[in-house]
Design a protein around this motif. Structure first.
Motif, PDB file in Angstrom:
ATOM      1  N   SER A 168       3.095  -1.552   3.964  1.00 58.88           N
ATOM      2  CA  SER A 168       1.994  -0.738   4.480  1.00 58.88           C
ATOM      3  C   SER A 168       0.659  -1.353   4.095  1.00 58.88           C
ATOM      4  O   SER A 168       0.516  -1.932   3.014  1.00 58.88           O
ATOM      5  CB  SER A 168       2.070   0.680   3.910  1.00 58.88           C
ATOM      6  N   THR A 169      -0.350  -1.208   4.980  1.00 56.59           N
ATOM      7  CA  THR A 169      -1.697  -1.570   4.570  1.00 56.59           C
ATOM      8  C   THR A 169      -2.173  -0.614   3.486  1.00 56.59           C
ATOM      9  O   THR A 169      -1.663   0.493   3.341  1.00 56.59           O
ATOM     10  CB  THR A 169      -2.689  -1.506   5.747  1.00 56.59           C
ATOM     11  N   ALA A 170      -3.149  -1.077   2.713  1.00 58.69           N
ATOM     12  CA  ALA A 170      -3.786  -0.300   1.640  1.00 58.69           C
ATOM     13  C   ALA A 170      -2.867  -0.072   0.447  1.00 58.69           C
ATOM     14  O   ALA A 170      -3.215   0.700  -0.453  1.00 58.69           O
ATOM     15  CB  ALA A 170      -4.316   1.036   2.156  1.00 58.69           C
ATOM     16  N   ILE A 215       6.122 -10.381   3.767  1.00 56.83           N
ATOM     17  CA  ILE A 215       5.811  -8.955   3.688  1.00 56.83           C
ATOM     18  C   ILE A 215       4.779  -8.622   4.757  1.00 56.83           C
ATOM     19  O   ILE A 215       3.697  -9.205   4.787  1.00 56.83           O
ATOM     20  CB  ILE A 215       5.283  -8.574   2.298  1.00 56.83           C
ATOM     21  N   ILE A 216       5.146  -7.699   5.656  1.00 62.40           N
ATOM     22  CA  ILE A 216       4.241  -7.249   6.711  1.00 62.40           C
ATOM     23  C   ILE A 216       3.677  -5.894   6.313  1.00 62.40           C
ATOM     24  O   ILE A 216       4.425  -4.957   6.017  1.00 62.40           O
ATOM     25  CB  ILE A 216       4.970  -7.128   8.060  1.00 62.40           C
ATOM     26  N   ARG A 217       2.355  -5.793   6.313  1.00 63.05           N
ATOM     27  CA  ARG A 217       1.698  -4.531   5.992  1.00 63.05           C
ATOM     28  C   ARG A 217       1.054  -3.977   7.266  1.00 63.05           C
ATOM     29  O   ARG A 217      -0.093  -4.302   7.588  1.00 63.05           O
ATOM     30  CB  ARG A 217       0.640  -4.749   4.918  1.00 63.05           C
ATOM     31  N   LEU A 237      -4.211 -10.459  12.305  1.00 58.87           N
ATOM     32  CA  LEU A 237      -3.630 -10.543  10.965  1.00 58.87           C
ATOM     33  C   LEU A 237      -4.757 -10.830   9.984  1.00 58.87           C
ATOM     34  O   LEU A 237      -5.711 -11.535  10.295  1.00 58.87           O
ATOM     35  CB  LEU A 237      -2.590 -11.664  10.869  1.00 58.87           C
ATOM     36  N   SER A 238      -4.637 -10.293   8.791  1.00 58.60           N
ATOM     37  CA  SER A 238      -5.542 -10.635   7.709  1.00 58.60           C
ATOM     38  C   SER A 238      -4.751 -10.616   6.408  1.00 58.60           C
ATOM     39  O   SER A 238      -3.610 -10.150   6.379  1.00 58.60           O
ATOM     40  CB  SER A 238      -6.738  -9.672   7.652  1.00 58.60           C
ATOM     41  N   GLN A 239      -5.358 -11.122   5.358  1.00 57.75           N
ATOM     42  CA  GLN A 239      -4.703 -11.153   4.052  1.00 57.75           C
ATOM     43  C   GLN A 239      -5.692 -10.702   2.980  1.00 57.75           C
ATOM     44  O   GLN A 239      -6.893 -10.892   3.105  1.00 57.75           O
ATOM     45  CB  GLN A 239      -4.186 -12.563   3.755  1.00 57.75           C
ATOM     46  N   GLU A 273      -1.582  -8.302   6.616  1.00 57.06           N
ATOM     47  CA  GLU A 273      -1.829  -7.033   7.278  1.00 57.06           C
ATOM     48  C   GLU A 273      -1.770  -7.236   8.796  1.00 57.06           C
ATOM     49  O   GLU A 273      -2.146  -8.300   9.301  1.00 57.06           O
ATOM     50  CB  GLU A 273      -3.195  -6.469   6.888  1.00 57.06           C
ATOM     51  N   LEU A 274      -1.311  -6.224   9.513  1.00 60.99           N
ATOM     52  CA  LEU A 274      -1.107  -6.304  10.960  1.00 60.99           C
ATOM     53  C   LEU A 274      -1.685  -5.069  11.639  1.00 60.99           C
ATOM     54  O   LEU A 274      -1.373  -3.940  11.258  1.00 60.99           O
ATOM     55  CB  LEU A 274       0.388  -6.412  11.269  1.00 60.99           C
ATOM     56  N   TYR A 275      -2.510  -5.295  12.678  1.00 62.92           N
ATOM     57  CA  TYR A 275      -3.114  -4.185  13.424  1.00 62.92           C
ATOM     58  C   TYR A 275      -3.719  -4.758  14.704  1.00 62.92           C
ATOM     59  O   TYR A 275      -3.816  -5.981  14.873  1.00 62.92           O
ATOM     60  CB  TYR A 275      -4.195  -3.487  12.588  1.00 62.92           C
TER      61      TYR A 275
END
Length: 321
Positions: A168-170, A215-217, A237-239, A273-275
């Motif tokens: 998950s993100t955050a 790991i995908i967030r 994507l970001s990290q 992170e993915l969105y």
């Protein structure tokens, strides 16, 4: 879309989904998955299946369906030993994937049982962990932490090339709205983070680069009435766990399968992170400047390969503090 929805990660089970849906105003819907653009795996390993742990969940079921649509053997690992396709998982020709598909095998696997995990991943070329806590399936500490680590260790023991974890993100931002809002359920964000760290530790000293984790967030899981795979061109994507947004389960499943199949070094031992690009926002207000100043790379691409090409391994990218 509210900030809370944008920052809440995969909820993974009915009781928690009901809580989040009530807060975010989301709806449960079917999924349209186009067949065009599917990438077949190399012939040398095409007979080895991908395994999906938590295949009966909404995201896990879409991962299984994505494999079937691509013509890839897949092993659906579920606590009950049963699997049903997504309710309206319809391809270009209107066909639906069924439990009679020759590419599909279904195996009982309680994620809390290390021996069952080893048996479930044995002989697989990649594994996607899509399980999360539920009333019947286990508590957050068991499923989002301990079982995540145990599944990674099973992959290492059985020589699985790629272990993909949907987190998950955050998850590293306990002061963020997304963390606070989601964590009311069994400290699930805290457990997810402990699970991530356990996986990282397990793979730290693996000598073979062919055995790695990703790991995908995902951002908040948007579920519109028509939940279509939009594809890599609209994704970001970001990290560093500073930016977030929203993403559909359908696109999340596609990215998870792509990550499990990809042989690129950029996906070895990394988290991202993915969105959707147009939904990007800071995890916390203090990170708003990162949307513009370039300190955190915002990765885009017309193909999944392009999208992944700018990723760096954990420990090699900038993490805002």
């Amino acid at each position: 879309v509210t900030s809370a929805l944008s920052l809440v990660g995969d909820v993974g089970n009915l009781s928690r989904r009901d809580l989040l849906s009530a807060a975010a105003g989301s709806t449960v819907a079917g999924v349209v998955l186009p067949k065009s653009g599917a990438v077949a795996a190399p012939d040398s390993i095409s007979s080895r299946p991908l395994a999906v742990i938590g295949a009966s969940g909404r995201t896990g079921a879409l991962c299984v369906a994505s494999c079937l649509r691509r013509g890839i053997p897949v092993r659906a690992l579920t606590r009950s030993g049963e699997w049903q396709p997504p309710a309206t998982d319809v391809g270009d020709g209107g066909s639906e994937y069924t439990i009679g598909d020759k590419l599909l095998s279904i195996q009982q696997c309680d994620a809390r049982d290390p021996k069952a995990l080893e048996a479930g991943v044995d002989g697989c070329r990649g594994v996607i962990y899509a399980a999360s806590a539920s009333k019947k399936g286990g508590k957050a500490k068991e499923i989002d932490n301990e079982a995540v680590v145990a599944a990674g260790q099973a992959c290492i023991t059985k020589g699985v090339g790629r272990y993909v974890v949907i987190s998950s993100t955050a998850v590293t931002r306990p002061k963020s709205l997304g963390y606070v809002f989601t964590n009311v359920y069994q400290n699930i964000m805290g457990e997810k983070r402990i699970g991530e760290l356990g996986v990282m530790s397990s793979y730290k000293d693996i000598p073979k680069p062919s055995a790695s984790y990703t790991i995908i967030r995902p951002g908040g899981l948007e579920e519109p009435k028509l939940n279509t795979v939009l594809g890599p061109a609209v994704l970001e994507l970001s990290q560093g766990d500073a930016l977030a947004g929203i993403i559909s389960r359908a696109d999340l499943a596609e990215v998870a399968v792509e990550a499990a199949l990809s042989e690129t070094n950029n996906l070895q031992n990394t988290s991202f992170e993915l969105y959707y690009t147009d939904s990007a926002q800071p995890c916390e207000g203090r990170f708003k400047v990162l949307l513009q100043n370039g300190e955190v790379a915002r990765l885009h691409g017309d193909t999944y390969g392009d999208l992944f090409s700018g990723l760096k391994r954990d420990g090699e990218y900038y993490v805002p503090i």
